[in-house]
Motif scaffolding. Structure first.
Motif, PDB file in Angstrom:
ATOM      1  N   ARG A 105       0.837  -1.204   0.000  1.00  0.00           N
ATOM      2  CA  ARG A 105       0.000   0.000   0.000  1.00  0.00           C
ATOM      3  C   ARG A 105       0.872   1.254   0.000  1.00  0.00           C
ATOM      4  O   ARG A 105       0.613   2.212  -0.743  1.00  0.00           O
ATOM      5  N   VAL A 106       1.923   1.235   0.840  1.00  0.00           N
ATOM      6  CA  VAL A 106       2.814   2.389   0.894  1.00  0.00           C
ATOM      7  C   VAL A 106       3.520   2.591  -0.446  1.00  0.00           C
ATOM      8  O   VAL A 106       3.656   3.717  -0.935  1.00  0.00           O
ATOM      9  N   GLN A 107       3.974   1.499  -1.060  1.00  0.00           N
ATOM     10  CA  GLN A 107       4.643   1.620  -2.358  1.00  0.00           C
ATOM     11  C   GLN A 107       3.692   2.154  -3.424  1.00  0.00           C
ATOM     12  O   GLN A 107       4.087   2.981  -4.262  1.00  0.00           O
ATOM     13  N   GLN A 108       2.448   1.721  -3.404  1.00  0.00           N
ATOM     14  CA  GLN A 108       1.478   2.250  -4.361  1.00  0.00           C
ATOM     15  C   GLN A 108       1.236   3.735  -4.134  1.00  0.00           C
ATOM     16  O   GLN A 108       1.134   4.517  -5.081  1.00  0.00           O
ATOM     17  N   LEU A 109       1.131   4.124  -2.869  1.00  0.00           N
ATOM     18  CA  LEU A 109       0.929   5.546  -2.564  1.00  0.00           C
ATOM     19  C   LEU A 109       2.107   6.380  -3.041  1.00  0.00           C
ATOM     20  O   LEU A 109       1.931   7.460  -3.621  1.00  0.00           O
ATOM     21  N   LEU A 110       3.328   5.879  -2.817  1.00  0.00           N
ATOM     22  CA  LEU A 110       4.513   6.611  -3.246  1.00  0.00           C
ATOM     23  C   LEU A 110       4.582   6.684  -4.772  1.00  0.00           C
ATOM     24  O   LEU A 110       4.935   7.735  -5.335  1.00  0.00           O
ATOM     25  N   ALA A 111       4.264   5.579  -5.442  1.00  0.00           N
ATOM     26  CA  ALA A 111       4.288   5.585  -6.906  1.00  0.00           C
ATOM     27  C   ALA A 111       3.253   6.555  -7.462  1.00  0.00           C
ATOM     28  O   ALA A 111       3.527   7.287  -8.424  1.00  0.00           O
ATOM     29  N   ARG A 112       2.077   6.582  -6.862  1.00  0.00           N
ATOM     30  CA  ARG A 112       1.039   7.509  -7.326  1.00  0.00           C
ATOM     31  C   ARG A 112       1.448   8.951  -7.087  1.00  0.00           C
ATOM     32  O   ARG A 112       1.231   9.814  -7.947  1.00  0.00           O
ATOM     33  N   ARG A 113       2.086   9.218  -5.943  1.00  0.00           N
ATOM     34  CA  ARG A 113       2.534  10.582  -5.667  1.00  0.00           C
ATOM     35  C   ARG A 113       3.637  10.993  -6.624  1.00  0.00           C
ATOM     36  O   ARG A 113       3.657  12.140  -7.109  1.00  0.00           O
ATOM     37  N   ALA A 114       4.560  10.058  -6.918  1.00  0.00           N
ATOM     38  CA  ALA A 114       5.632  10.372  -7.862  1.00  0.00           C
ATOM     39  C   ALA A 114       5.067  10.659  -9.253  1.00  0.00           C
ATOM     40  O   ALA A 114       5.521  11.583  -9.941  1.00  0.00           O
ATOM     41  N   ALA A 115       4.077   9.872  -9.679  1.00  0.00           N
ATOM     42  CA  ALA A 115       3.466  10.098 -10.987  1.00  0.00           C
ATOM     43  C   ALA A 115       2.719  11.426 -11.026  1.00  0.00           C
ATOM     44  O   ALA A 115       2.709  12.122 -12.040  1.00  0.00           O
ATOM     45  N   THR A 116       2.104  11.795  -9.906  1.00  0.00           N
ATOM     46  CA  THR A 116       1.366  13.049  -9.857  1.00  0.00           C
ATOM     47  C   THR A 116       2.299  14.251  -9.891  1.00  0.00           C
ATOM     48  O   THR A 116       2.064  15.229 -10.609  1.00  0.00           O
ATOM     49  N   LEU A 117       3.373  14.190  -9.132  1.00  0.00           N
ATOM     50  CA  LEU A 117       4.288  15.326  -9.047  1.00  0.00           C
ATOM     51  C   LEU A 117       5.173  15.443 -10.275  1.00  0.00           C
ATOM     52  O   LEU A 117       5.604  16.546 -10.633  1.00  0.00           O
TER      53      LEU A 117
END
Length: 610
Positions: A105-117
Motif C-alpha cells: 500500500r505504501v509503495q502504491q501511494l509513493l508511486a502515485r505521488r511520484a506520478a502526480t508530481l
C-alpha cells in the motif's frame, strides 16, 4: 486484502500530517487483517499459556493417584497443543499478509505521488531519499503495522494469565501479577535513548543512500574528470558513520534485551523460592507450584513482543515520517480537473511569458538561461513547480484539465530523459496515437547507428527491436540515449510535443538530419523546441526569443540574428561586443551566416575536447 489480490484498486488517501498519524491510518485501513491476526494470536498465546496449567494438573493428579484427573489433564494438554499449532500457523500467515499488504500500500501511494508530481518531485525531495523511502522504509513501516496486532494478543494473554494465577493460587499469583507489569515497563526509560539512536542511524543511512545514488548516476561524468575516488572516499566516510551509528544503536537494544532476560530470571527465582517455602508449609501443592513456575517460564515468550513492538516503532517512526513528507507534497495546480476529460487542441499560449506557439507548426524557443528554459518547458506541459497564470491550449487552461488528459495532450521531454531497461520494442511500447510507426520515429531521430550498436552488443538479438537496453542506457553514449528518447517521444505523437535541448549531445551533421526528420514527421502537429542550435532554429517555422521571463522578440532565425543583438549573443555564444556588426551581417547571405555559426560550434567543440 490477500497477497494474491495485490495491487490495491485504490490505495486510499493517506493521513500524511505526521509519521504516527500515517502509521495509524495504515493500521485502520487493514483492520480486517489486523483482527484476524489478533484472533489467531490469542489462540496461539492462550494455548501456550494454558500448557503450564495442564502440566500442573497432571502432576497433581499423579501425586493424588487420580487416573481420571490424569486423563483429563492429558486431554486438555492435547487440545492446547492443537490450538498452539493451528494458532501459530495461521498467525504467521496473517502476520506476513499484513506486512506485505501494508508495504505494498505504501509503495502504491509513493508511486502515485511520484506520478502526480512528475519532475517536480526530485526538485523538492532528493532522489536518494525517494529511493530510501520506497525500498527500506516500506519494510520498516510494514513491520510495525504487522507487529501491532501480535503485541496486542501477547499483552491480552499476559493479563489473562495473571488474572488466572491470582484465582488459581492467590499467594503466588499476586507475586506474578505484580512482577510481570514491572518487567514490561522496566525498559521504558531506555526507549527514548534507543529511539534517538535509531533515528540517527536511519538519518545517516538515508544520507549514505542519497550519496550512493548520486554517485552511480554521475559515474560516467566522474570518470571523465577523474573524480570517482573522491566520491568513493566520501561514500566510505558516510558508510563508516552509518556503521558507528548502527553499533551505538545495537548496544542500546542489546542492553534492553539483556534486561528482558535478567528481570524474568529474577522473577522466576523469586517465585521458586517463595513457592518452595509455601509448599514446605503445606499451603500449596506440588502441582500448583509446578503450574506457577511453568507459567512464569512460558510468559517470557509473549513478553518478548514488548521489546519487538518498541524496536518496530523506533525504526518505523522515522521511516513513516519520511514517507509522510513525500506523500504530503502537492502539485502546484489542480490534479482532479474541473473540465471534461477530452484533451483540447489548438494554439499553445503562456500568458505569463507571452510565449505563443501556433497550432500545427514547429516553434523554436531560445532562452539564455538553460534552467529557466527547463522550468518553462515543464510549465508548458502543465507541470509548474509554483502556482501562477495557467498555460492555455486552444484557449483551455491546462490546470483545469484532469492530470491524465493534460499529460495526454502535451508531452514534455526534458534535457536528461531516462531510458528504462528492457528491449527496444518495450522502450517504444508507450501510450501513443498509433499514427507514427516506431521505425519511422527511429529514422526521424537518426537512430541507425544506435540500432547497429544494440544488435552488436546483444548475443541473441537479430532484430534491433529485440535488442536489450541496459539500465538507464548506460552502455550507450549520451547522443545515442538522446536520440532513442527522441524516438520514443515521436512515437507517442501527442497533440503538442515540447522538446528541451533534444540534440545537445549529437554532432552538427546528425543534428541537421534530425531537425529535418522531426519537421517532416511532426508536420501538421504542434511542436515546441527549446534550443540555441542554429541548425534547428533555421528549420523552425518561427522562433521566440525570451530575455529573462518575457518574450523579447519573435520572428525567423535569419532575421533575428541580424536584428536582435541579445538573440545573436545567445545563439553564437558571443558577447554583444564580440558579435559582428549588423551592417556586416547584412552583407552576408543566409548560407554564409550558417556556415560561420557551424564553424564557431566546431571550434568550441575542439576547445572543450582539448
Amino acid at each position: 486484502m490477500q497477497i494474491q489480490d495485490l495491487p490495491y484498486p485504490d490505495p486510499g488517501v493517506p493521513d500524511a500530517r505526521s509519521g504516527p498519524r500515517f502509521l495509524w491510518w495504515l493500521f485502520r485501513n487493514q483492520l480486517s487483517g489486523q483482527l484476524k491476526s489478533l484472533a489467531w494470536g490469542l489462540l496461539h498465546f492462550v494455548s501456550v499459556a494454558s500448557l503450564p496449567f495442564c502440566v500442573g494438573a497432571a502432576v497433581q493428579a499423579a501425586v493424588d493417584r487420580s487416573g481420571g484427573g490424569l486423563a483429563l489433564a492429558g486431554g486438555l494438554m492435547a487440545l492446547a497443543c492443537a490450538g498452539n499449532a493451528i494458532g501459530d500457523t495461521f498467525l504467521h500467515r496473517a502476520a506476513v499478509t499484513n506486512w506485505i499488504t501494508a508495504a505494498a500500500r505504501v509503495q502504491q501511494l509513493l508511486a502515485r505521488r511520484a506520478a502526480t508530481l512528475g519532475s517536480a518531485l526530485t526538485r523538492r525531495v532528493a532522489a536518494g531519499e525517494v529511493v530510501a523511502v520506497s525500498t527500506g522504509d516500506v519494510e520498516k513501516i510494514g513491520w510495525f503495522v504487522e507487529a501491532l496486532s501480535r503485541f496486542t494478543a501477547a499483552a491480552v494473554t499476559i493479563l489473562l494469565v495473571c488474572a488466572g494465577l491470582v484465582v488459581y493460587e492467590p499467594s503466588l499469583g499476586v507475586v506474578v501479577a505484580v512482577g510481570l507489569p514491572v518487567l514490561a515497563i522496566a525498559v521504558l526509560p531506555l526507549l527514548p535513548r534507543a529511539t534517538r539512536r535509531a533515528d540517527v542511524q536511519r538519518e545517516k543511512a538515508g544520507r549514505a543512500t542519497e550519496l550512493a545514488s548520486d554517485t552511480v548516476a554521475g559515474l560516467r561524468v566522474l570518470r571523465g574528470i577523474g573524480g570517482e575516488e573522491l566520491f568513493l572516499d566520501r561514500y566510505r566516510r558516510a558508510s563508516q558513520e552509518v556503521r558507528h551509528a548502527a553499533v551505538r544503536s545495537a548496544r542500546m537494544w542489546a542492553l534492553i534485551a539483556a534486561i528482558q532476560v535478567l528481570l524474568p530470571g529474577i522473577l522466576l527465582i523469586t517465585v521458586v523460592w517463595y513457592g518452595v517455602h509455601l509448599a514446605r508449609e503445606g499451603r500449596i501443592g506440588v502441582g500448583e507450584l509446578v503450574t506457577v513456575y511453568s507459567s512464569v517460564m512460558v510468559l517470557t515468550y509473549p513478553l518478548r513482543h514488548f521489546e519487538e513492538i518498541a524496536m518496530a516503532y523506533s525504526f518505523s517512526r522515522p521511516s513513516a515520517r519520511r514517507a509522510a513528507r513525500v506523500l504530503s507534497l502537492e502539485r502546484a495546480t489542480d490534479t482532479g480537473g474541473s473540465r471534461a476529460a477530452d484533451a483540447p487542441s489548438g494554439d499553445l499560449h503562456d500568458p505569463a511569458t507571452g510565449l505563443f506557439a501556433p497550432s500545427g507548426r514547429l516553434t523554436a524557443v531560445v532562452c539564455g538561461d538553460p534552467d529557466a528554459a527547463g522550468r518553462l518547458a515543464e510549465r508548458l506541459g502543465g507541470h509548474p513547480s509554483e502556482p501562477g497564470t495557467p498555460v492555455l491550449l486552444g484557449g483551455v487552461p491546462l490546470d483545469e484539465l484532469p492530470l491524465d488528459s493534460a499529460r495526454g495532450a502535451v508531452l514534455v521531454q526534458d534535457k536528461d530523459p531516462v531510458l528504462l531497461s528492457g528491449t527496444l520494442r518495450e522502450l517504444l511500447d508507450v501510450p501513443a496515437s498509433g499514427a507514427v510507426d516506431p521505425r519511422d520515429a527511429l529514422d526521424a531521430a537518426q537512430c541507425g547507428d544506435v540500432l547497429a550498436a544494440l544488435v552488436q552488443g546483444s548475443v541473441d538479438a537479430d532484430d534491433p527491436m529485440d535488442a536489450r537496453i541496459t539500465e538507464r542506457g548506460r552502455s550507450l553514449s549520451g547522443g545515442q540515449r538522446q536520440r532513442l528518447a527522441l524516438a520514443r517521444s515521436l512515437v507517442t505523437d501527442p497533440e503538442v510535443l515540447v522538446l528541451d535541448e533534444p540534440t545537445s549531445a549529437v554532432d552538427s551533421h546528425t543534428e541537421a538530419r534530425i531537425a529535418q526528420g522531426v519537421r517532416e514527421l511532426r508536420a501538421g502537429r504542434t511542436t515546441v523546441v527549446f534550443t540555441s542550435s542554429p541548425l534547428l532554429l533555421d528549420r523552425a517555422d518561427g522562433v521566440v526569443f525570451l530575455h529573462g521571463d518575457t518574450v523579447a522578440a519573435v520572428g525567423v532565425h535569419h532575421d533575428l540574428v541580424r536584428t536582435e543583438p541579445r538573440y545573436r549573443a545567445v545563439v553564437t555564444r558571443e558577447t554583444e561586443d564580440e558579435a559582428a556588426p549588423l551592417d556586416e551581417l547584412d552583407k552576408l547571405d543566409k548560407d554564409e551566416v550558417l556556415h560561420r555559426l557551424e564553424r564557431l560550434e566546431e571550434l568550441e567543440e575542439i576547445e572543450e575536447t582539448a
